[in-house]
Write a protein that holds these residues in place. Sequence first.
Motif, mmCIF file in Angstrom:
data_model
loop_
_atom_site.group_PDB
_atom_site.id
_atom_site.type_symbol
_atom_site.label_atom_id
_atom_site.label_comp_id
_atom_site.label_asym_id
_atom_site.label_seq_id
_atom_site.Cartn_x
_atom_site.Cartn_y
_atom_site.Cartn_z
ATOM 1 N N LYS A 109 0.867 -1.172 0.000
ATOM 2 C CA LYS A 109 0.000 0.000 0.000
ATOM 3 C C LYS A 109 0.907 1.226 0.000
ATOM 4 C CE LYS A 109 -3.895 -2.226 2.326
ATOM 5 N NZ LYS A 109 -4.809 -2.216 3.493
ATOM 6 N N VAL A 110 0.710 2.071 -1.014
ATOM 7 C CA VAL A 110 1.624 3.190 -1.252
ATOM 8 C C VAL A 110 0.876 4.513 -1.168
ATOM 9 C CG1 VAL A 110 3.252 4.211 -2.892
ATOM 10 C CG2 VAL A 110 3.025 1.717 -2.752
ATOM 11 N N LEU A 111 1.469 5.447 -0.440
ATOM 12 C CA LEU A 111 0.898 6.786 -0.273
ATOM 13 C C LEU A 111 1.811 7.805 -0.948
ATOM 14 C CD1 LEU A 111 -1.078 8.814 1.226
ATOM 15 C CD2 LEU A 111 0.610 8.816 3.072
ATOM 16 N N GLY A 169 -0.925 12.778 -9.960
ATOM 17 C CA GLY A 169 -0.827 11.320 -9.824
ATOM 18 C C GLY A 169 0.204 10.627 -10.700
ATOM 19 N N ARG A 170 1.067 11.390 -11.372
ATOM 20 C CA ARG A 170 1.996 10.787 -12.332
ATOM 21 C C ARG A 170 2.997 9.836 -11.685
ATOM 22 N NH1 ARG A 170 0.027 11.116 -17.514
ATOM 23 N NH2 ARG A 170 -1.086 13.101 -17.718
ATOM 24 N N ALA A 222 -2.450 -1.257 -3.556
ATOM 25 C CA ALA A 222 -3.316 -0.082 -3.627
ATOM 26 C C ALA A 222 -2.452 1.160 -3.508
ATOM 27 C CB ALA A 222 -4.352 -0.095 -2.514
ATOM 28 N N VAL A 223 -2.903 2.252 -4.138
ATOM 29 C CA VAL A 223 -2.187 3.515 -4.029
ATOM 30 C C VAL A 223 -3.160 4.590 -3.576
ATOM 31 C CG1 VAL A 223 -0.467 2.907 -5.770
ATOM 32 C CG2 VAL A 223 -2.548 4.099 -6.475
ATOM 33 N N THR A 224 -2.638 5.511 -2.764
ATOM 34 C CA THR A 224 -3.432 6.626 -2.258
ATOM 35 C C THR A 224 -2.660 7.912 -2.480
ATOM 36 O OG1 THR A 224 -4.452 5.254 -0.536
ATOM 37 C CG2 THR A 224 -4.545 7.645 -0.229
ATOM 38 N N GLY A 225 -3.320 8.915 -3.015
ATOM 39 C CA GLY A 225 -2.704 10.218 -3.192
ATOM 40 C C GLY A 225 -3.410 11.258 -2.354
ATOM 41 N N VAL A 226 -2.626 12.136 -1.737
ATOM 42 C CA VAL A 226 -3.183 13.246 -0.962
ATOM 43 C C VAL A 226 -2.597 14.542 -1.499
ATOM 44 C CG1 VAL A 226 -3.353 14.335 1.307
ATOM 45 C CG2 VAL A 226 -3.447 11.840 1.118
ATOM 46 N N ASP A 227 -3.448 15.513 -1.730
ATOM 47 C CA ASP A 227 -2.969 16.817 -2.185
ATOM 48 C C ASP A 227 -3.835 17.920 -1.593
ATOM 49 O OD1 ASP A 227 -0.906 17.608 -4.648
ATOM 50 O OD2 ASP A 227 -2.393 19.160 -4.219
ATOM 51 N N ALA A 240 -6.903 2.839 -6.832
ATOM 52 C CA ALA A 240 -6.471 4.150 -6.356
ATOM 53 C C ALA A 240 -7.543 4.900 -5.575
ATOM 54 C CB ALA A 240 -6.016 4.999 -7.538
ATOM 55 N N GLU A 241 -7.061 5.712 -4.641
ATOM 56 C CA GLU A 241 -7.911 6.640 -3.901
ATOM 57 C C GLU A 241 -7.166 7.960 -3.805
ATOM 58 O OE1 GLU A 241 -10.351 6.909 0.315
ATOM 59 O OE2 GLU A 241 -8.493 5.760 0.250
#
Length: 219
Positions: A40-42, A49-50, A61-66, A88-89
């Motif tokens: 699980k990658v943040l 999201g590149r 799973a991948v999660t991006g926060v901005d 993705a989330e």
Amino acid sequence: MNGEEFDDLVHFFDSMARTSWLSAVHDTIKEETGSWEGKKVLDVGCGTGRLLLKGAEEAEAVTGVDLSREMVKSAVQNFFFHDKSKKAEFLIGDACALPVDNSSFHLALSTCVIFLLPEPELGLKELHRVLKADGTAAMLNPSPKMNQLSAHQYGKEKGISGFELTSLLKWANVSTRRHRYSEDELTSLLTSTGFHTIRHVHVLNGLATITLAVKSSSL
């Protein structure tokens, strides 16, 4: 900082992430963090999201926060376009108050973010909090060598021109106005926030540094 500052810069940052120089740095980050298989990658400050797309295929799973609502929207669109949405989330949130649970991720990325923070310790404490025991943090920051003159010289040596050079020079300009971290500074900050096994990888001929660190298994 607030997210609205970046809402109008979505196209610029997405284009910058696809430049030869920054895309190559993202490739190096992916290589240095190893396999994402089953992880699980943040990504904190995920932009469009590149970087997460580089390993989304193998990650669990991948999660991006901005901080920017528009960046998050663009990241969602990019993952939809690449048929990776199910993995993705993307969340709107502050690097110093991440909207995710403790000990949730095997790997936490943060590129071009820590050097912008008025209190970088808060951002590093959040990376530490959300990582599982023995999880890895990977960051990208400008080094003390980064400035417009050295960035322009690098571009000249590498034959970089047009938007690619303009975006590099803009990063150099922001770096000189915010902060440029030496290896010793980064090591000190990470050690004080509970990380160990810290290593640094120079990129862009030393203009920037990828730093990797491990969260203690006892924490």
